[in-house]
Enzyme design. Structure first.
Site, mmCIF file in Angstrom:
data_model
loop_
_atom_site.group_PDB
_atom_site.id
_atom_site.type_symbol
_atom_site.label_atom_id
_atom_site.label_comp_id
_atom_site.label_asym_id
_atom_site.label_seq_id
_atom_site.Cartn_x
_atom_site.Cartn_y
_atom_site.Cartn_z
ATOM 1 N N PRO A 138 113.264 -30.761 32.154
ATOM 2 C CA PRO A 138 112.532 -31.932 32.667
ATOM 3 C C PRO A 138 111.530 -32.459 31.644
ATOM 4 O O PRO A 138 110.771 -31.695 31.058
ATOM 5 C CB PRO A 138 111.802 -31.371 33.896
ATOM 6 C CG PRO A 138 111.718 -29.891 33.670
ATOM 7 C CD PRO A 138 112.920 -29.513 32.868
ATOM 8 N N ARG A 151 112.849 -31.314 23.498
ATOM 9 C CA ARG A 151 112.571 -32.410 22.548
ATOM 10 C C ARG A 151 113.812 -32.990 21.860
ATOM 11 O O ARG A 151 113.868 -34.211 21.670
ATOM 12 C CB ARG A 151 111.555 -31.931 21.519
ATOM 13 C CG ARG A 151 110.143 -31.757 22.126
ATOM 14 C CD ARG A 151 109.181 -31.183 21.107
ATOM 15 N NE ARG A 151 107.811 -31.144 21.553
ATOM 16 C CZ ARG A 151 107.202 -30.052 22.067
ATOM 17 N NH1 ARG A 151 107.867 -28.932 22.222
ATOM 18 N NH2 ARG A 151 105.932 -30.095 22.436
ATOM 19 N N ARG A 193 116.622 -25.572 19.128
ATOM 20 C CA ARG A 193 116.814 -26.676 18.182
ATOM 21 C C ARG A 193 118.247 -26.762 17.669
ATOM 22 O O ARG A 193 118.585 -27.709 16.942
ATOM 23 C CB ARG A 193 115.882 -26.489 16.963
ATOM 24 C CG ARG A 193 114.402 -26.482 17.334
ATOM 25 C CD ARG A 193 113.940 -27.862 17.793
ATOM 26 N NE ARG A 193 112.539 -27.897 18.184
ATOM 27 C CZ ARG A 193 112.095 -27.794 19.451
ATOM 28 N NH1 ARG A 193 112.944 -27.661 20.458
ATOM 29 N NH2 ARG A 193 110.813 -27.854 19.720
ATOM 30 N N HIS A 199 106.711 -24.141 28.407
ATOM 31 C CA HIS A 199 106.525 -25.595 28.422
ATOM 32 C C HIS A 199 106.532 -26.157 26.988
ATOM 33 O O HIS A 199 105.892 -27.163 26.691
ATOM 34 C CB HIS A 199 105.197 -25.945 29.112
ATOM 35 C CG HIS A 199 105.245 -27.210 29.916
ATOM 36 N ND1 HIS A 199 105.169 -27.241 31.293
ATOM 37 C CD2 HIS A 199 105.340 -28.506 29.536
ATOM 38 C CE1 HIS A 199 105.205 -28.491 31.716
ATOM 39 N NE2 HIS A 199 105.309 -29.276 30.676
ATOM 40 N N ARG A 202 103.087 -26.810 25.129
ATOM 41 C CA ARG A 202 102.362 -28.079 25.290
ATOM 42 C C ARG A 202 101.030 -27.939 26.009
ATOM 43 O O ARG A 202 100.210 -28.843 25.964
ATOM 44 C CB ARG A 202 103.229 -29.072 26.068
ATOM 45 C CG ARG A 202 104.412 -29.556 25.296
ATOM 46 C CD ARG A 202 105.278 -30.459 26.141
ATOM 47 N NE ARG A 202 104.624 -31.703 26.523
ATOM 48 C CZ ARG A 202 104.417 -32.727 25.714
ATOM 49 N NH1 ARG A 202 104.788 -32.645 24.445
ATOM 50 N NH2 ARG A 202 103.833 -33.830 26.141
ATOM 51 N N ARG A 228 95.162 -31.017 24.104
ATOM 52 C CA ARG A 228 96.170 -31.516 23.156
ATOM 53 C C ARG A 228 95.532 -32.461 22.140
ATOM 54 O O ARG A 228 95.378 -33.662 22.400
ATOM 55 C CB ARG A 228 97.274 -32.235 23.925
ATOM 56 C CG ARG A 228 98.284 -31.278 24.543
ATOM 57 C CD ARG A 228 99.678 -31.850 24.555
ATOM 58 N NE ARG A 228 99.825 -33.002 25.394
ATOM 59 C CZ ARG A 228 100.327 -32.983 26.620
ATOM 60 N NH1 ARG A 228 100.739 -31.845 27.146
ATOM 61 N NH2 ARG A 228 100.442 -34.075 27.310
ATOM 62 N N TYR A 244 105.935 -31.077 40.295
ATOM 63 C CA TYR A 244 104.608 -30.458 40.199
ATOM 64 C C TYR A 244 104.071 -30.523 41.616
ATOM 65 O O TYR A 244 104.077 -31.604 42.222
ATOM 66 C CB TYR A 244 103.700 -31.237 39.248
ATOM 67 C CG TYR A 244 104.079 -31.112 37.793
ATOM 68 C CD1 TYR A 244 103.957 -29.898 37.135
ATOM 69 C CD2 TYR A 244 104.545 -32.201 37.072
ATOM 70 C CE1 TYR A 244 104.303 -29.766 35.801
ATOM 71 C CE2 TYR A 244 104.889 -32.078 35.731
ATOM 72 C CZ TYR A 244 104.767 -30.857 35.114
ATOM 73 O OH TYR A 244 105.114 -30.730 33.792
ATOM 74 N N GLN A 284 112.643 -31.686 39.488
ATOM 75 C CA GLN A 284 111.463 -30.856 39.145
ATOM 76 C C GLN A 284 110.191 -31.463 39.712
ATOM 77 O O GLN A 284 109.896 -32.637 39.539
ATOM 78 C CB GLN A 284 111.337 -30.725 37.623
ATOM 79 C CG GLN A 284 110.074 -29.975 37.182
ATOM 80 C CD GLN A 284 108.924 -30.909 36.841
ATOM 81 O OE1 GLN A 284 109.144 -31.918 36.183
ATOM 82 N NE2 GLN A 284 107.713 -30.599 37.289
ATOM 83 N N GLY A 319 111.856 -24.153 22.358
ATOM 84 C CA GLY A 319 112.173 -23.863 20.961
ATOM 85 C C GLY A 319 113.633 -24.013 20.591
ATOM 86 O O GLY A 319 113.997 -23.755 19.446
#
Ligand code: FNR
Length: 386
Positions: free
Chosen positions: A97, A337, A317, A283, A286, A187, A152, A150, A315
């Protein structure tokens, strides 16, 4: 058609002088997306908490493990399919998500484009509650591919129940509750740009379309964005404790998956509380810096889950990363990502390219290393490097 055939397609098109338009590596995707996206949106996607130690660690953790190939296996055809939550999926991969998909696409409807990519590839999308289009419109684009929703968990329990009910009615096949962002973490990249996505009114379509949320506003959300944002900021998240789990469980008969589990005791307790799946993730680094790489948490969580499906992200990739996470016991692996960058560069087609590339690499590693099916990724296939 085998997933690895994407490779032949690309080589064959090359014979006619046709080169891939989109990058073939994660580094290439990242570099091109950084130039294509608005700087504040790029930072929001690429950045993480603190100095991004956890985020970097998530990625480098994969470099500490290597796969051992097996010979004389004759893995001519590979079976990547899995069965999970009563569903058969074409591959052990899903889209994690991401609550900013809308504005990552050039037309502002990235949630719809991502759902379209799910339909085209059979790779399920976990649709975030943060979306530019309501969850019902997103679900329409899934085609035959199952979709997950998803949440929250908001402070207002009626609002939580309403969102879950809407997801059920719209045909979502599981509810994923993210526990790992009770507040937004520190952040620096977003702080430097003073950029908060929801406070700017982005990705709130599931709230503004919700009858319970709307009923709490003095006037329709279309007329007053400030009131929407203010009310949203007061209700969107409720840091839960174990006493809340029975209520959460009672909201729906759909499979319930809890996201953000990194400690084996939490996995055990969630299992005892009746969840259907554990989602091991930090997450993507983040929200809390200074954490262990998610991959390092995975084996103990798998052991504690004791047969319950374990989803994993943070992670990933490359196809090799997917294989390693499966070998460590993940039931299914989430892409984060990388697909967002594909979306930013090429809309639904860009997401399809990223997913097909990752799956082709998984399939070809299985072919070369002699793993005929996903079930063959046993821990013995992995060895620590050095
Ligand atoms: C996320 N993630 C996330 N998770 C979630 O449960 N709900 C959400 O709305 C979001 N939103 C979101 C936005 C952006 C920009 C990113 C990058 C991530 C976390 C996501 O599901 C997943 O856990 C991470 O993306 C995994 O890390 P990597 O592999 O992307 O680094």
């Amino acid at each position: 058609m085998a997933f690895g055939d994407y490779q032949s397609e690309i080589y064959l098109r090359g014979l006619a002088g046709d080169l891939p338009v989109l990058p073939m590596t994660y580094a290439g995707l990242e570099a091109k997306a950084s130039a294509a996206m608005a700087p504040s949106v790029w930072s929001f996607v690429a950045g993480g908490a603190g100095d991004e130690f956890t985020q970097r660690g998530n990625v480098s953790a994969f470099e500490r493990w290597g796969l051992i190939p097996r010979m004389f296996v004759g893995a001519k055809e590979r079976d990547l399919s899995i069965e999970v939550f009563g569903m058969k999926l074409a591959s052990p991969v899903f889209m994690a998500p991401i609550g900013v998909l809308g504005i990552c696409a050039q037309d502002g409807h990235g949630d719809l484009a991502t759902a379209g990519a799910a339909a085209a590839t059979g790779v399920p999308m976990v649709a975030s509650v943060f979306a530019a289009d309501p969850l019902e419109d997103v679900a329409v684009e899934f085609g035959d591919t199952p979709g997950f929703f998803q949440l929250y968990v908001p402070k207002d329990r009626e609002l939580a129940a309403s969102l879950v009910k809407r997801a059920e009615v719209a045909g979502y096949k599981a509810i994923v509750v993210a526990l790992d962002q009770p507040v937004t973490g520190w952040r620096p990249r977003d702080l430097a740009a003073a950029y908060s996505l929801p406070l700017r009114g982005h990705s709130l379509a599931n709230y503004t379309s919700d009858p319970v949320f709307r009923a709490a506003l003095a006037q329709p959300p279309e007329q007053d964005l400030r009131t929407v944002v203010l009310h949203w900021s007061q209700v969107w998240s409720n840091p839960l404790n174990w006493d809340d789990l029975p209520w959460l469980r009672s909201l729906s008969d759909l499979p319930l998956i809890v996201k953000g589990i990194c400690h084996p005791d939490d996995a055990r307790r969630a299992k005892d509380g009746g969840v259907d799946g554990i989602y091991c993730s930090n997450h993507g680094g983040r929200h809390a810096n200074g954490g262990l790489p998610a991959l390092d948490c995975l084996p103990a969580v798998v052991e504690a889950a004791d047969g319950l499906p374990v989803l994993f992200d943070s992670g990933i990739r490359s196809g090799a990363d997917i294989v390693k996470a499966l070998a460590m016991g993940a039931t299914a692996v989430g892409i984060g990502r990388p697909y967002v960058y594909g979306l930013a560069l090429g809309g639904a087609d860009g997401v399809v390219h990223v997913l097909r590339s990752l799956l082709a690499e998984v399939d070809l590693i299985m072919a070369v290393d002699g793993y005929p099916s996903v079930g063959n990724f046993i821990a013995e296939a992995l060895q620590r490097v050095g």
